[in-house]
Each structure stands twice: as structure tokens, then as C-alpha cells.
Design an enzyme around this catalytic site. Structure first.
Site, PDB file in Angstrom:
ATOM      1  N   SER A 102      28.558  46.398  47.411  1.00 51.03           N
ATOM      2  CA  SER A 102      29.335  47.301  46.403  1.00 51.03           C
ATOM      3  C   SER A 102      28.420  48.437  46.104  1.00 51.03           C
ATOM      4  CB  SER A 102      29.916  46.512  45.150  1.00 51.03           C
ATOM      5  OG  SER A 102      29.875  47.731  44.085  1.00 51.03           O
ATOM      6  N   HIS A 124      31.738  48.754  50.327  1.00 54.62           N
ATOM      7  CA  HIS A 124      32.960  48.802  49.653  1.00 54.62           C
ATOM      8  C   HIS A 124      32.689  49.802  48.367  1.00 54.62           C
ATOM      9  CE1 HIS A 124      35.646  46.388  46.874  1.00 54.62           C
ATOM     10  NE2 HIS A 124      34.564  46.745  46.109  1.00 54.62           N
ATOM     11  N   ASP A 144      33.597  51.344  45.018  1.00 60.01           N
ATOM     12  CA  ASP A 144      34.344  51.115  43.406  1.00 60.01           C
ATOM     13  C   ASP A 144      34.904  52.562  43.125  1.00 60.01           C
ATOM     14  OD1 ASP A 144      34.555  48.150  43.225  1.00 60.01           O
ATOM     15  OD2 ASP A 144      32.305  48.320  43.369  1.00 60.01           O
ATOM     16  N   MET A 196      36.458  54.159  39.936  1.00 61.16           N
ATOM     17  CA  MET A 196      36.863  54.125  38.708  1.00 61.16           C
ATOM     18  C   MET A 196      37.369  55.209  38.024  1.00 61.16           C
ATOM     19  SD  MET A 196      34.147  51.356  37.496  1.00 61.16           S
ATOM     20  CE  MET A 196      33.827  49.879  38.587  1.00 61.16           C
ATOM     21  N   HIS A 228      38.124  50.388  46.795  1.00 58.71           N
ATOM     22  CA  HIS A 228      38.726  49.590  45.800  1.00 58.71           C
ATOM     23  C   HIS A 228      39.118  50.668  44.684  1.00 58.71           C
ATOM     24  CE1 HIS A 228      37.852  46.258  42.598  1.00 58.71           C
ATOM     25  NE2 HIS A 228      39.194  46.562  42.609  1.00 58.71           N
ATOM     26  N   MET A 238      40.063  51.399  41.475  1.00 61.76           N
ATOM     27  CA  MET A 238      40.611  50.736  39.966  1.00 61.76           C
ATOM     28  C   MET A 238      40.999  52.153  39.083  1.00 61.76           C
ATOM     29  SD  MET A 238      37.450  48.149  39.723  1.00 61.76           S
ATOM     30  CE  MET A 238      36.290  49.109  40.876  1.00 61.76           C
ATOM     31  N   MET A 259      39.652  39.370  41.641  1.00 60.71           N
ATOM     32  CA  MET A 259      38.554  39.889  40.936  1.00 60.71           C
ATOM     33  C   MET A 259      38.110  38.682  39.858  1.00 60.71           C
ATOM     34  SD  MET A 259      37.991  43.192  41.086  1.00 60.71           S
ATOM     35  CE  MET A 259      36.716  43.268  39.838  1.00 60.71           C
ATOM     36  N   ASP A 291      35.417  39.550  44.418  1.00 61.32           N
ATOM     37  CA  ASP A 291      34.493  40.604  43.968  1.00 61.32           C
ATOM     38  C   ASP A 291      34.437  40.341  42.182  1.00 61.32           C
ATOM     39  OD1 ASP A 291      33.421  43.229  43.245  1.00 61.32           O
ATOM     40  OD2 ASP A 291      35.530  44.253  43.898  1.00 61.32           O
TER      41      ASP A 291
HETATM   42  C1  DX5 Z   1      33.514  45.721  39.489  1.00 63.57           C
HETATM   43  C2  DX5 Z   1      33.424  46.004  40.832  1.00 63.57           C
HETATM   44  C3  DX5 Z   1      32.554  45.337  41.675  1.00 63.57           C
HETATM   45  C4  DX5 Z   1      31.293  45.285  41.180  1.00 63.57           C
HETATM   46  C5  DX5 Z   1      30.325  44.152  41.855  1.00 63.57           C
HETATM   47  O1  DX5 Z   1      34.499  46.168  38.771  1.00 63.57           O
HETATM   48  O2  DX5 Z   1      34.660  45.977  41.488  1.00 63.57           O
HETATM   49  O3  DX5 Z   1      32.566  45.515  43.200  1.00 63.57           O
HETATM   50  O4  DX5 Z   1      30.665  46.467  40.982  1.00 63.57           O
HETATM   51  O5  DX5 Z   1      29.047  44.192  41.384  1.00 63.57           O
HETATM   52  P1  DX5 Z   1      28.424  42.860  40.924  1.00 63.57           P
HETATM   53  O6  DX5 Z   1      28.034  41.998  42.068  1.00 63.57           O
HETATM   54  O7  DX5 Z   1      27.116  43.220  40.457  1.00 63.57           O
HETATM   55  O8  DX5 Z   1      29.407  41.988  39.894  1.00 63.57           O
HETATM   56 ZN    ZN Z   2      35.180  46.404  43.945  1.00 61.70          ZN
END
Ligand code: DX5
Ligand code: ZN
Length: 234
Positions: free
Chosen positions: A20, A45, A47, A49, A78, A80, A149, A184
Site C-alpha cells: 500500500s 496498491h 490508496d 482518499m 483503491h 476511497m 476492508m 486490506d
Molecule cells: C486504509 C487503506 C489501506 C492501508 C493499509 O484505508 O486502504 O491500504 O493503508 O495499511 P496498513 O497495512 O498499515 O493497515
Molecule cells: Zn487500500
């Protein structure tokens, strides 16, 4: 249309460890990508946001597009974010190989999943911890990847929610054998085994890789535990 080879290639690499990028050192992004390329992880991956769907802001399509030429890794976005249908083309254009949206952000995702499929991108749906699997059930046949999740979305470094394996087990019984089942949040050497045993074959990992000095060893060790637990199922 999505090239089914992409999915089969990923599944043949299973268990997949997907670092991630939320937890990487952004001041040395190119170097981080090189270090990850040297590990067994075939995926990055991303993320994304928006500070609205989740109470945190990360990065977007422009950054991903700039990193795309630096590596051949599979790019797994991903999202979000609220209104993912407004932004999804930016992520396709950025070169993402798979794009996952949240059912909570788009309760009727059929059109978007079809659009991704037609664009040759692996379509994914994610469910947050409080969301029942019934919400995604009607769309499972259109997903190449489903993501459970195992923490509340928004932040890395949280603890794995203990009821997650039960949800993974239930989802595993609802999907076809060639649908990727991703988990995740809070995955480390102490939790990856139970997630693998429950049926996950794709593990998003932030802290448990980026807090280590040697990413290759961290990835190999996580993959080894997942493989051992998957093997013990058969
Ligand atoms: C959370 C993310 C994850 C997260 C994973 O919203 O989607 O991908 O960053 O990080 P760890 O492994 O530290 O939980
Ligand atoms: Zn993620």
C-alpha cells in the site's frame, strides 16, 4: 474488454502481496518504487482518499500517472472517494490496471463496473467493515476483484478487525473461483495467516512492509505465511 489473462496471471502469482503506497516515503517515491520492484510483489496498491468519503486526503490520478512509466508493476487503485463515477476515467487514463470503488460511495455500481470492463481495467468493489455483503451480492459476477476492508478506511497503521476472517469466509463462498479476494488493513505476520485461511488470496499491506528496513524479506515472509495457511486448507 478486460483481458482475462491479467486476472489469471495475478491468480497464478497468488498469494499476492500488494504494498500500500499510502505508507511509503513520498520524499523518495522513485527509490521506493525501485525497492518494491526488487521484491516478489507484482503489484502497487494506490490508496486514493478525498477527505470526504474518508476523513483523510492522500493523492490522485496525476501522481499515479507520473509513477506509471517507472515500473511494469500491476497498478491497483483503491478509490476511497465520493462520486467515483466522476473521476474514474482519470484513473483509467493514468494507467491503472485495476480500479476498486466502494459500494458505500456508489450503491448501484453496475454501470461503472461495465465501463471498467469495457476499458480493459479489472473492476473491483470494496466493502467497509460495517457494510453487509448483501449490498455487493448483486454485482459479484461483474467484479474481477472484491476487497474486504479489515479496518475502517482512511488511515494506515490500524489494527485488524477480528471479525474480518468470518466476512472473508462468507464472501469466498459467494464468488467464482477466478475472482480475486483481497483484504486490506492491519495485515501483518500475525494476521495474514487467518485471512489466508478464510480464503483471501490478495493481501494489501502498508505498515508491515514500510516499517521494515528490508522490503524483500518482509514481502517474502508475508507470502510464505499466506502460502502455508492456504496450503493447510487443502
Ligand atoms: C486504509 C487503506 C489501506 C492501508 C493499509 O484505508 O486502504 O491500504 O493503508 O495499511 P496498513 O497495512 O498499515 O493497515
Ligand atoms: Zn487500500
Amino acid at each position: 474488454m478486460i483481458d482475462s489473462n491479467i486476472k489469471h496471471k495475478l491468480l497464478s502469482d497468488a498469494p499476492v502481496i500488494a504494498p500500500s503506497m499510502l505508507k511509503c516515503d513520498f520524499g523518495n517515491l522513485h527509490r521506493e518504487v525501485e525497492l518494491l520492484d526488487a521484491t516478489q510483489a507484482p503489484v502497487l496498491h494506490w490508496d486514493v482518499m478525498d477527505g470526504h468519503f474518508v476523513p483523510n486526503l492522500s493523492y490522485g490520478a496525476m501522481l499515479i500517472e507520473r509513477v506509471r512509466p517507472l515500473t511494469d508493476a500491476f497498478f491497483d487503485a483503491h478509490l476511497m472517494i465520493s462520486n467515483p463515477e466522476q473521476y474514474v476515467d482519470d484513473y483509467i487514463k493514468a494507467g491503472c490496471d485495476s480500479i476498486t470503488v466502494h459500494i458505500e460511495a456508489l450503491p448501484e455500481p453496475q454501470g461503472l463496473l461495465d465501463h471498467l470492463n469495457q476499458a480493459g481495467v479489472l473492476p473491483g468493489l470494496a466493502v467497509s467493515p460495517q457494510t453487509p455483503l448483501e449490498k455487493i451480492e448483486p454485482y459479484l459476477d461483474s467484479c474481477g476483484l472484491v476487497l474486504v476492508m479489515s479496518v475502517e478506511p482512511g488511515f494506515g497503521g490500524q489494527s485488524f478487525i477480528k471479525t474480518s476472517p468470518e466476512k472473508i469466509r462468507q464472501l469466498k463462498s459467494m464468488i467464482s473461483a477466478d475472482t480475486i479476494l483481497s483484504v486490506d488493513g492491519g495485515i501483518d505476520t500475525s494476521t495474514i495467516g487467518e485471512a489466508a485461511q478464510a480464503g483471501a488470496n490478495y493481501f494489501v499491506v502498508g505498515s508491515a512492509i514500510f516499517s521494515q528496513s528490508d522490503y524483500s524479506t518482509a514481502v517474502s515472509e508475508l507470502a510464505r505465511i499466506a502460502r502455508d495457511q492456504t496450503a493447510s486448507l487443502t
